[in-house]
Design a protein around this motif. Structure first.
Motif, PDB file in Angstrom:
ATOM      1  N   ILE A 220      79.888  45.730  33.877  1.00 19.23           N
ATOM      2  CA  ILE A 220      80.608  45.691  32.595  1.00 19.23           C
ATOM      3  C   ILE A 220      80.403  44.291  32.035  1.00 19.23           C
ATOM      4  CG2 ILE A 220      82.838  45.910  31.437  1.00 19.23           C
ATOM      5  CD1 ILE A 220      83.732  47.790  33.697  1.00 19.23           C
TER       6      ILE A 220
ATOM      7  N   GLU B  10      86.441  45.465  30.189  1.00 13.15           N
ATOM      8  CA  GLU B  10      87.171  46.171  31.244  1.00 13.15           C
ATOM      9  C   GLU B  10      88.683  46.011  31.024  1.00 13.15           C
ATOM     10  OE1 GLU B  10      85.409  43.126  31.374  1.00 13.15           O
ATOM     11  OE2 GLU B  10      84.564  43.529  33.361  1.00 13.15           O
ATOM     12  N   HIS B  11      89.418  46.954  31.531  1.00 13.81           N
ATOM     13  CA  HIS B  11      90.871  47.098  31.401  1.00 13.81           C
ATOM     14  C   HIS B  11      91.287  47.454  29.972  1.00 13.81           C
ATOM     15  CE1 HIS B  11      92.027  46.347  35.470  1.00 13.81           C
ATOM     16  NE2 HIS B  11      91.182  45.328  35.523  1.00 13.81           N
TER      17      HIS B  11
ATOM     18  N   ALA C 185      84.072  48.781  24.962  1.00 13.00           N
ATOM     19  CA  ALA C 185      83.501  47.981  26.056  1.00 13.00           C
ATOM     20  C   ALA C 185      81.984  48.092  25.989  1.00 13.00           C
ATOM     21  CB  ALA C 185      84.002  48.487  27.407  1.00 13.00           C
TER      22      ALA C 185
ATOM     23  N   GLY D  46      83.269  46.386  41.841  1.00 17.21           N
ATOM     24  CA  GLY D  46      83.145  46.424  40.385  1.00 17.21           C
ATOM     25  C   GLY D  46      81.758  46.764  39.902  1.00 17.21           C
TER      26      GLY D  46
ATOM     27  N   ASP E 218      82.534  53.771  33.753  1.00 17.76           N
ATOM     28  CA  ASP E 218      81.656  53.626  34.925  1.00 17.76           C
ATOM     29  C   ASP E 218      80.625  54.751  34.988  1.00 17.76           C
ATOM     30  OD1 ASP E 218      83.192  51.483  35.535  1.00 17.76           O
ATOM     31  OD2 ASP E 218      83.559  52.052  37.612  1.00 17.76           O
TER      32      ASP E 218
ATOM     33  N   THR F 107      90.080  48.832  42.389  1.00 16.57           N
ATOM     34  CA  THR F 107      90.213  49.317  41.005  1.00 16.57           C
ATOM     35  C   THR F 107      91.578  49.942  40.741  1.00 16.57           C
ATOM     36  OG1 THR F 107      87.855  49.760  41.014  1.00 16.57           O
ATOM     37  CG2 THR F 107      89.128  50.748  39.232  1.00 16.57           C
TER      38      THR F 107
ATOM     39  N   THR G  67      83.795  40.881  36.466  1.00 19.30           N
ATOM     40  CA  THR G  67      83.274  42.149  35.946  1.00 19.30           C
ATOM     41  C   THR G  67      83.827  43.286  36.782  1.00 19.30           C
ATOM     42  OG1 THR G  67      81.294  43.400  35.344  1.00 19.30           O
ATOM     43  CG2 THR G  67      81.102  42.026  37.312  1.00 19.30           C
ATOM     44  N   GLY G  68      84.244  44.368  36.100  1.00 21.57           N
ATOM     45  CA  GLY G  68      84.881  45.481  36.811  1.00 21.57           C
ATOM     46  C   GLY G  68      86.386  45.266  36.834  1.00 21.57           C
ATOM     47  N   SER G  69      87.035  45.795  37.832  1.00 23.55           N
ATOM     48  CA  SER G  69      88.503  45.775  37.809  1.00 23.55           C
ATOM     49  C   SER G  69      89.102  44.426  38.166  1.00 23.55           C
ATOM     50  CB  SER G  69      89.031  46.836  38.757  1.00 23.55           C
ATOM     51  OG  SER G  69      88.631  46.533  40.067  1.00 23.55           O
TER      52      SER G  69
END
Ligand code: PMV
Length: 316
Positions: free
Chosen positions: A13, A17-18, A26, A101, A148, A188, A271-273
Motif C-alpha cells: 500500500i 491504509e486504514h 488508497a 502488511g 489487499d 491486521t 505500509t499495511g496495517s
C-alpha cells in the motif's frame, strides 16, 4: 478436478491504509518479483491435504489454526464446484512474509481461487475473484476494505475506493521504493480494531486524521501524474504522522522510518496495517535507494526489497 496452479503477487500500500476502510481512496501496487503459487492436484482417494509453511495436514484439522480463514474459502469453493468430497493436495509456495502488511492472506486467497477455477476449467472474471477473496479476508480480518485482494490479483498499480471497482493508476518512470520488514507481526485484525475503537471514543479527532490521510492520497495521485517525487514524498510523511496519531505505528517502524529519512528518503511511512510489519521509503534514484536500503539494514530491518517504479508497467 484437473491439476492446476494459480499465482498472485505481494502488494504494497503506497498510501491510504486504514482510511480506506472508512471510504477514503488508497493507492497500492503489486510487486511481481515477490510472488505466491497455489498448486492443486486431485487424489484418487478422499483425503484433502494442505501443504503450506504454516500449516500442513488435513483440511478438516485446520479449523483451529492460522489456516482457518483460508480453509473456509477452500470449503466454500469445493461446495461451489459440487466437489465437497473430492480428494486433493493443495500446496502453497510463497515468497511473501506472513502478517507483515504485504497482503499474504489476500495473495493466498487469490492464488487458490485461480487454481480452483482452472482445475474446474471455469472462466473467472475479476468481480467474481474479489467476491471469493472477501470470504477468507472477512474471516481473517473482520472488516476488510478489499484493497489487499484488489492489488494482489492485479498486475499494475491500483486506485481503490471501497465498494467500487479498482482502477489502474499510472506511475512515473523515475522513483524507487525501498521496502523494509521490522520482523514484527503486523496484526491486521488488531490494528483495524484499534482504529475502530478510537473512532468510537474520539469520533471528531479520528475523522480528522482519516480525512487528512484521504487528502494526502490525492496529493500522491497528483504527484504520480506530474512525476513530482518530492511532493509525493511529503504526502507519505503526512500520512505517516496521521497513522501514528491513529495509534498504528510502532517504535520499530518509527526507527526504520527515521533511518530512511536520515539516509535521504523523500518520504517514508508504514505500509499495511502497522503495529509491526513493513515500512516503505521513497527514493529519487536507484543510487539513493541503495543508500537507504543499506541504512535500513544497519538500523535492524530483517529483510529489505527494492521496487523501481519503472517495473510498474504502464496500465494503458
Ligand atoms: O496489513 P495488511 O496488508 O492486511 O493491510 C491492511 C490494510 C488496512 O487498510 C489496514 C485494512 C483494509 O482492509 O484495507
Amino acid at each position: 478436478m484437473n491439476s492446476a496452479t494459480g499465482t498472485s503477487f505481494a502488494k504494497i500500500i503506497l498510501i491510504g491504509e486504514h482510511a480506506v476502510v472508512y471510504g477514503q481512496p488508497a493507492i497500492a501496487l503489486p510487486v511481481p518479483t515477490i510472488h505466491l503459487t497455489a498448486a492443486l492436484t486431485p487424489r484418487g482417494d478422499a483425503a484433502q491435504l494442505i501443504h503450506t509453511s504454516y500449516f500442513t495436514g488435513a483440511l478438516s484439522d485446520s479449523i483451529a489454526t492460522d489456516f482457518a480463514g483460508i480453509a473456509s474459502l477452500v470449503t466454500a469453493l469445493l461446495a461451489h464446484f459440487d466437489a465437497a468430497n473430492q480428494g486433493f493436495e493443495l500446496t502453497i509456495q510463497s515468497q511473501l512474509p506472513a502478517e507483515r502488511g504485504m497482503g499474504s492472506s489476500a495473495a493466498t486467497a487469490t492464488a487458490i481461487i485461480r487454481a480452483f477455477y482452472a482445475a474446474f476449467a471455469t472462466p473467472l472474471d475479476r468481480p467474481t475473484l474479489l467476491k471469493w477473496a472477501a470470504v477468507s479476508e472477512k474471516a481473517i480480518h473482520g472488516n476488510p476494505s478489499g484493497l489487499d485482494a484488489a492489488t494482489t490479483s492485479a498486475s499494475v498499480p491500483q486506485w481503490f475506493v471501497r465498494g467500487q471497482a479498482p482502477t489502474p493508476i499510472a506511475f512515473p518512470a523515475a522513483g524507487s521504493l525501498v521496502i523494509a520488514d521490522t520482523g514484527l507481526l503486523g496484526q491486521t485484525k488488531r490494528a483495524v480494531a484499534a482504529v475502530a475503537a478510537l473512532r468510537e471514543a474520539q469520533p471528531a479527532q479520528c475523522s480528522a486524521h482519516l480525512t487528512a490521510i484521504g487528502a494526502a492520497v490525492r496529493q500522491v495521485a497528483l504527484g504520480l501524474a506530474q512525476s513530482d517525487l518530492p511532493s509525493l514524498g511529503a504526502a507519505l510523511d503526512t500520512a505517516q504522522a496521521e497513522l501514528a496519531a491513529l495509534g498504528v505505528s510502532a517504535p520499530a517502524l518509527d526507527r526504520l522510518i527515521q533511518a530512511a529519512k536520515g539516509a535521504g528518503a523523500l518520504g517514508a511511512k508504514l505500509t499495511g496495517s502497522g503495529q509491526g510489519g513493513c515500512m516503505i521509503a521513497l527514493a529519487a534514484t536507484p543510487a539513493a535507494a541503495a543508500r537507504i536500503e543499506a541504512a535500513l539494514q544497519a538500523a535492524g530491518a530483517t529483510q529489505t526489497w527494492r521496487h523501481d517504479f519503472a517495473e510498474s508497467e504502464d496500465p494503458a
